[in-house]
Enzyme design. Structure first.
Site, PDB file in Angstrom:
ATOM      1  N   CYS B  87      19.628   0.612   0.524  1.00  0.00           N
ATOM      2  CA  CYS B  87      19.973  -0.767   0.890  1.00  0.00           C
ATOM      3  C   CYS B  87      19.434  -1.160   2.264  1.00  0.00           C
ATOM      4  O   CYS B  87      19.576  -2.314   2.668  1.00  0.00           O
ATOM      5  CB  CYS B  87      21.484  -0.951   0.845  1.00  0.00           C
ATOM      6  SG  CYS B  87      22.192  -0.461  -0.728  1.00  0.00           S
ATOM      7  N   LYS B 330      28.323 -10.151   1.148  1.00  0.00           N
ATOM      8  CA  LYS B 330      29.449 -10.610   0.340  1.00  0.00           C
ATOM      9  C   LYS B 330      29.147 -11.941  -0.367  1.00  0.00           C
ATOM     10  O   LYS B 330      29.441 -12.104  -1.535  1.00  0.00           O
ATOM     11  CB  LYS B 330      30.643 -10.778   1.295  1.00  0.00           C
ATOM     12  CG  LYS B 330      31.934 -11.135   0.685  1.00  0.00           C
ATOM     13  CD  LYS B 330      32.536  -9.940   0.010  1.00  0.00           C
ATOM     14  CE  LYS B 330      33.449 -10.315  -1.123  1.00  0.00           C
ATOM     15  NZ  LYS B 330      32.903 -11.077  -2.202  1.00  0.00           N
ATOM     16  N   HIS B 334      23.293  -9.391  -2.408  1.00  0.00           N
ATOM     17  CA  HIS B 334      22.732  -8.110  -1.957  1.00  0.00           C
ATOM     18  C   HIS B 334      21.632  -7.633  -2.898  1.00  0.00           C
ATOM     19  O   HIS B 334      21.842  -6.720  -3.689  1.00  0.00           O
ATOM     20  CB  HIS B 334      23.864  -7.091  -1.840  1.00  0.00           C
ATOM     21  CG  HIS B 334      23.459  -5.798  -1.213  1.00  0.00           C
ATOM     22  ND1 HIS B 334      22.416  -5.681  -0.310  1.00  0.00           N
ATOM     23  CD2 HIS B 334      23.960  -4.531  -1.364  1.00  0.00           C
ATOM     24  CE1 HIS B 334      22.296  -4.411   0.054  1.00  0.00           C
ATOM     25  NE2 HIS B 334      23.213  -3.697  -0.571  1.00  0.00           N
TER      26      HIS B 334
END
Lengths: 144, 390
Positions: B87, B330, B334
């Site tokens: 990520c 959030k 993502h």
């Protein structure tokens, strides 16, 4: 007596090869590697030492009981394992490892709980349907 | 080799969300196009390109993704390299670009992040994500990323007490900010009760504590400070770009962001500032507990005191130290390989006072923290980037 799933025998397949077996006392035990040079212990087993790179290493039986460092209960999880299921990190004498947790219904899990090793059916091979076995830990009942 | 001052000439970002029917090359090239046009650079001016991308199942184009995207904007015939660090992939791509310019080897380098995640069954996507943990013991035996956040949260609450209400407030804040970000994925108007009553994913993490899986892309034009000053009116300077991996030893404490602490200290030293100097912050809130623990890892709050920043309103858009004005992972979403450069986009817009209704009041120094992957419950990588408008 520690639990071993009734379908498990020596020919059963493991999720992690060589990670667990039935010891001479008929209880399951995890197998790690200890370095003969620097005494570093690692799980699962390795052909050389991660700490000093020596290939003078030997299989070692890990402690069967440990401390639950942290945990969660997954309500959405990976395919092949029926939710809800619990997992966490367990500290044994020389090693910390990830593990699924079982028999957690009696009381809520807490950090620091004593836990003991069991040999469980983890999931099925998604291609062949063959059961795959491995380690889990469960809350350790107090000695009477 | 002389060390050069490094700046961002400009940035671009696609919409984040379920970009149904759009190929990865389409929204990827759209982000790069915006970065090129707003930087006033020609395609021929680019010396090199680094692209952060995890290449999950949904993507199709799993190799030469950088070349496939850059062909669409006429950037060809140069070194193009994909960078993978879960990520944090595109922050790590950005750091490669930064180092190439800083060393004097290159004048203008593109840093891109892109990911296509939607359009496959949830189990398939979850299996892809589980590949960001230890595949031998953890991913193979049921660990999930939200499970990892659940475990961190339980360890944290065992030590410091219940923070579930504050975690819900973090979700409410980030969704409120995201409503002001037209490129954000989840446009949700939610209250604390909605979070606390949402479906349990991995105790204590609920559905509305967790970020969505998204499609999206972001890009930045990284160049020498003096070139950026010729190209654009408001260059944004890179004062620090640091990353570290975990130690993966037996003594890691799950309640503590020790990896953040180490990388943040390096970055603060490089920039010559401390946490009190920051005006705007973007952190890796893949789950709400992540944001809370990053407050402490970055030194915005003492250990065990992160929740007080939420209770006191410090991290709100108009607070003392606004965190995730973009909506964070959030709300913005993502797309794993794109998130890092998207955080940098947000800081650039904030530091230029171009962030519209989510603009923080006159910031001059911004920080972005981006995490990637995990082994033995510890971060695979944590990155800290510090930008300023001088």
């Amino acid at each position: 007596m520690q639990y071993v799933h009734p379908d498990y025998d020596e020919s059963s397949r493991l999720v992690v090869n060589g990670s667990i077996r039935i010891a001479d006392d008929d209880n399951p035990v995890l197998i790690g590697t200890e370095c003969c040079e620097c005494e570093f212990v690692v799980f699962p087993s390795r052909s050389f030492c991660r700490n000093c790179l020596s290939d003078d290493v030997t299989d070692v039986q890990l402690a069967r009981t440990g401390r639950l460092e942290t945990y969660t209960i997954a309500h959405t999880g990976q395919e092949g394992i029926e939710p809800p299921y619990a997992f966490g990190f367990v500290s044994l004498e020389n090693v910390r490892l990830y593990s699924l947790l079982t028999e957690c219904e009696k009381k809520p899990l807490e950090v620091g709980d004593p836990v003991e090793l069991v040999l469980e059916r983890i999931k099925e091979d998604p291609e062949t349907g063959e059961p795959l076995f491995g380690h889990m830990f469960r809350p350790k009942e107090k000695e009477r | 080799m002389t060390e050069n001052e490094v700046a961002i000439a400009s940035v671009g970002q696609s919409d984040f969300g379920e970009l149904e029917g759009q190929r990865v090359t389409e929204f990827g090239s759209r982000a790069v196009r915006e970065a090129l046009l707003s930087s006033n650079v020609e395609s021929d001016d680019i010396d090199e390109a680094y692209i952060g991308n995890v290449a999950t199942t949904a993507q199709g184009q799993t190799s030469v993704i950088g070349q496939a995207i850059l062909r669409e904007v006429g950037v060809t015939g140069i070194p193009i390299t994909r960078v993978e660090n879960a990520c944090a992939s595109s922050t790590c791509a950005f750091q490669e670009a930064y180092k190439r310019v800083k060393s004097g080897e290159c004048d203008i380098v593109l840093a891109i992040g892109v990911e296509k995640m939607t359009g496959v069954p949830t189990e398939v996507a979850l299996k892809d994500m589980a590949g960001g943990t230890d595949a031998e013991v953890e991913g193979s035996m049921g660990m999930t990323f939200m499970g990892l956040y659940g475990m961190r949260a339980n360890a944290y609450m065992d030590r410091f007490g219940d923070v579930r209400e504050e975690l819900a407030e973090i979700a409410v804040k980030n969704h409120a900010n995201g409503l002001k970000n037209p490129r954000a994925h989840l446009q949700l108007n939610v209250e604390r009760a909605d979070i606390l009553e949402s479906r349990m994913i991995s105790d204590p993490i609920r559905l509305l504590d967790a970020c969505p899986m998204s499609d999206g892309a972001a890009a930045a034009v990284v160049t020498r400070g003096e070139i950026a000053e010729q190209l654009v009116e408001k260059p944004i300077y890179v004062d620090a770009a640091e990353m570290l991996s975990g130690d993966y030893l037996e003594d890691a404490e799950f309640w503590r962001e020790a990896l953040d602490e180490r990388v943040a200290q390096k970055a603060y030293n490089e920039a010559g500032i401390g946490p009190d100097d920051l005006d705007v912050v973007e952190v890796h809130d893949a789950a709400t507990i992540g944001e809370l623990m990053h407050y402490e890892g970055l030194g915005l709050a003492d250990q065990g005191e992160g929740a007080s920043l939420v209770r006191d309103g410090d991290v709100m858009l108009d607070g003392r130290i606004p965190v995730n004005p973009s909506g964070g992972l959030k709300s913005r979403g993502h797309p794993v390989g794109a998130t890092g450069v998207a955080q940098i986009c947000e800081l650039v817009w904030q530091l230029r006072n171009e962030a519209g209704s989510r603009q923080v009041a006159n910031p001059s120094i911004g920080l972005a923290q981006n995490s990637g992957g995990a082994l033995a419950g510890e971060g695979g990588v944590s990155t800290v980037t510090i930008l300023s408008n001088r």
